[in-house]
Design a protein around this motif. Sequence first.
Motif: not given
Length: 197
Positions: A29-32, A56-57, A189-191
Amino acid sequence: MRMNLNRGNYKKYMSNNPLVSMVISKFLNEIKTTLETLNVNNALDVGCGEGFVTQYLNLKNSTGIDISNNALIFARKINKNTNFCRSSIYKLPFKDESFDLIMALEVLEHLEDPDSALCEIKRISRKYCLLSVPNEPYFRIMNLFRGKNIIRLGNDKEHIQGWTSKKFLKMLERHFEIIILKRPFPWTLVLCKKREY
């Protein structure tokens, strides 16, 4: 050909353990939500494994790459509209700036030379990169809490690198501009955005 689905990644995403399922669900969910605001035309999932994140994505124009043939066979079965190919992260078979988004989720901790992998990811990225690693020591503590890898003090046997969030950011800043940092337990998690020179 018989598939070996005994990899840690497969076991984790297919786990019946409610704690593991909850943690994986929050991570996905955090990725999405991190990707929702981005405008991307194509994406590459480097180290896609069995394709669970890809599924999932459900991104348009996505490609997955992994070194494991067995993982890719499974990924193709659950992701009919995604291109998959076998390749090393150190020599990706794409031209410079081929993808708007490169994802390397739960990959860098498995590599002998993560810095070289980041150079290659940066080379083929047009704009964004989404990267994640276990946030140590919390990842190991969670493993110990659930009775996993006790002999190795919670460390997965496939993990040869480990970073705190701070050390991971320091490594990434040599290559990218950090946009968003999240810590969905027990990961970092890093963008990032490709640095313009």
